[in-house]
Each structure stands twice: as C-alpha cells, then as structure tokens.
Design an enzyme around this catalytic site. Structure first.
Site, short mmCIF file in Angstrom:
data_model
loop_
_atom_site.label_atom_id
_atom_site.label_comp_id
_atom_site.label_asym_id
_atom_site.label_seq_id
_atom_site.Cartn_x
_atom_site.Cartn_y
_atom_site.Cartn_z
N GLU A 1 -40.54 64.29 6.45
CA GLU A 1 -39.75 63.30 7.18
C GLU A 1 -39.75 61.98 6.43
O GLU A 1 -40.80 61.56 5.94
CB GLU A 1 -40.31 63.12 8.60
CG GLU A 1 -40.23 64.38 9.44
CD GLU A 1 -40.74 64.19 10.87
OE1 GLU A 1 -41.13 63.06 11.23
OE2 GLU A 1 -40.77 65.19 11.61
N ARG B 1 -44.62 69.50 15.85
CA ARG B 1 -44.80 68.98 14.50
C ARG B 1 -44.06 69.90 13.54
O ARG B 1 -44.10 71.13 13.68
CB ARG B 1 -46.28 68.89 14.13
CG ARG B 1 -46.99 67.69 14.75
CD ARG B 1 -46.48 66.38 14.15
NE ARG B 1 -47.17 65.22 14.63
CZ ARG B 1 -46.78 64.46 15.65
NH1 ARG B 1 -45.68 64.80 16.33
NH2 ARG B 1 -47.45 63.37 15.99
N HIS C 1 -36.65 62.67 14.72
CA HIS C 1 -37.95 62.50 15.38
C HIS C 1 -37.86 61.44 16.47
O HIS C 1 -38.60 60.45 16.48
CB HIS C 1 -39.03 62.16 14.37
CG HIS C 1 -40.41 62.54 14.84
ND1 HIS C 1 -41.43 62.90 13.98
CD2 HIS C 1 -40.95 62.61 16.09
CE1 HIS C 1 -42.53 63.17 14.68
NE2 HIS C 1 -42.26 62.99 15.96
#
Length: 325
Positions: free
Chosen positions: A266, A237, A285
């Site tokens: 993000e 993360r 991601h």
C-alpha cells in the site's frame, strides 16, 4: 517538568491541546529518524509516541532510550515488533473499540458494490453507454438470503454478522479459533472449518489481523475451493490474501469478483493488474475513514497515551503483562 512525547500524525487541535496539558509535545509529519536530526533528538527524550504508520522495531527502539509507551491511532499493530517492545518495557496501546461499526459498514458496502457491480456500471453511465433499456450484461447478483462466510469473529466480524443477518436475511458461517456464543445465539451463526466455509459461502469476508498464521491464509488452493460465483472481500490485512493467486483466480474465472480495501503493498501500485479487472472494487484502505470515526480513534489514542504515562491503564493495551512489572 512534563514528560516529553513525539506526535507523528496530525490530529484535531482540541486533541493536541489535551496532550499539551499533560506533556511537552514535539510534532512531526511521520517517523524518519534516520533522516531528520530534530526528530532524532526528540525521540532521544521521548517517554511516549503517538501516531500511525511507521515501523517500530528494535532499531527504532535503540533510538528511544526513555520510551515508556507507544499509542497507535489504529486497531492493527502489525508494524510494531511487540517482542521488542516487551524487551524494552514499552506499553503498546491501540484503538480496537472505536472503529468497529464503521469498518463493518465498509465491508457491507463492498459486498453490495461487488455483487451489484456498482462501480463498473456507474462508470459505464458516465461514459455515455446507457442508451436505452439495459441488458443482462449490466446485471449483478442478489445479496439478500445469500450465505456470508466471515473469517474472524471479533468485534468487526460480529458487527458484520449483525448487518448480514438482520439487514439481508443471510445465513452466517464463520471460521474462528473458538466458538462465539453471542454470534450463534443472536444471528444463528454456524462455526465451521475453513474448507467448509469456502465451499458453502457466496461472500467470503476477511476481518483477520496479520499474523504468522494468517499470512497468505487465502492462496491458490483456497480460492479453488470457493464457488465460481463466489465473491471475496478483504478488509482485514492485505497479506492475508496471496495477491498473485487472487489476480489469477479473477482473471481465469475461478471466482466471480473481489472487493478489496487492503493490499499486500500500500498504496496499491498503479501497475497492479487488479486495477485492470472490471470484477474488482478497489478502495484505498478506507475501512475506518469517516470524519466521526477518525476523530474518535485519535481521541482514544490520546486517552490511551495519557493513561499509559500516568499509570491508569484499564483497557486497550496490547501487552498488559508489562503493567504487572
């Protein structure tokens, strides 16, 4: 009458049909109950929700009085307030078993891409800079037989250790709350404290979830303890790493490079200094983003919701203590 559920992410048609066999499905693109009357009405009647993203907290739960289960199409659940879910007796289901191998592949690809400067030199070729024999300014560094340090020895950490040990002959260090006997027996992994892992590892790979304990676990002091030749990989993360401190360390040569699949914010802002650094490989991601794995995650989430609302839960429940009530 079938229970009502809210589906807030597109899933393959056959999986939606499975949901419709069990439930009355109200489908939406994301969760914005404050701005969407139809969604707000559906949530008022929903006994289950399934999707990914969105903030599920006390304010959200106040709008879902009948909710009994939430199924996230992900392994991570830091966007869920688990305490609030517990207070409302809402089961939280996730998909921890489906994406392990794929995420480990992604992490290994970041190790290779950063070490061998794959993205950087490929762009130089496309820009027409390859005009003859390459020199040292095109060289990368070896991966094989270098030391890998893994933060977090869960399913993904174990799969990464397997690739590093058997595929590349890498000594494996790991930092975790408890000893992982399988990792030590199969891969000769050595558990150590964080400072030792930082000092001895050539590649430091983060597989940790975001918790109060892991927030900014890697910051300026920790980066300073890494080898100057060290490479940091984060596929856990984003907020586990202090991004401002990382940018500083990459700019001033405290560490060699970074491979990042997750970020503090993000999508990563286009103004981020990370995007200007040649020693950074930045991915959007994509840790689990293959057709096969994303289908498997959605399928698992569907199975999880069906189990949660039919009283047949056997696995993948974040708050199983609620099952005993």
């Amino acid at each position: 009458m079938k229970p009502s559920i809210v589906l807030y992410k597109n899933i393959p048609a056959d999986l939606r049909e499975r949901l419709e066999q069990h439930f009355t499905v109200h489908a939406f693109d994301g969760l914005t109950p404050d701005n969407h009357d139809e969604l707000r009405q559906a949530l008022q009647q929903a006994e289950g929700i399934i999707g990914s993203g969105g903030k599920i907290d006390e304010a959200f739960l106040q709008q879902t009085p009948k909710l009994r289960a939430a199924s996230t199409i992900s392994v991570g659940y830091d966007n869920f307030d688990v305490d609030a879910l517990n207070a409302h007796n809402v089961l939280l289901m996730h998909t921890p078993t489906v994406l392990t191998e794929t995420v480990a592949d992604t992490i290994m690809s970041l190790v290779l891409a950063t070490a061998r400067r794959v993205v950087e030199v490929a762009e130089r070729v496309k820009a027409g800079e390859w005009q003859g024999s390459i020199g040292a300014d095109w060289f990368g560094v070896d991966v094989h037989h270098k030391t890998i340090g893994i933060l977090g020895m869960g399913r993904i950490g174990l799969a990464l250790a397997q690739r590093a040990h058997f595929g590349f002959g890498m000594p494996v260090l790991y930092n975790a709350r408890r000893t992982h006997e399988e990792a030590e027996q199969r891969f000769n992994a050595r558990r150590c404290d964080l400072d030792t892992l930082l000092a001895e590892s050539d590649f430091i790979c983060i597989t940790l979830p975001l918790t109060d304990e892991t927030f900014h676990m890697i910051s300026r002091d920790q980066l300073a303890k890494m080898k100057k030749s060290g490479i940091l990989i984060n596929a856990g993360r984003g907020p586990v790493v202090d991004e401002a401190a990382l940018i500083e360390a990459l700019q001033n040569g405290t560490i060699h490079a970074a491979g990042l699949d997750v970020f503090e914010k993000e999508p990563l802002p286009v103004s981020s200094p990370l995007l200007t650094l040649p020693n950074v490989v930045a991915l959007p991601h994509i840790g689990s983003a293959t057709h096969e794995t994303r289908y498997g995650m959605a399928e698992c989430a569907v199975d999880n919701l069906i189990a949660a609302l039919t009283g047949t839960v056997k696995e993948n429940c974040v708050n199983p203590q609620l099952l005993k009530k």
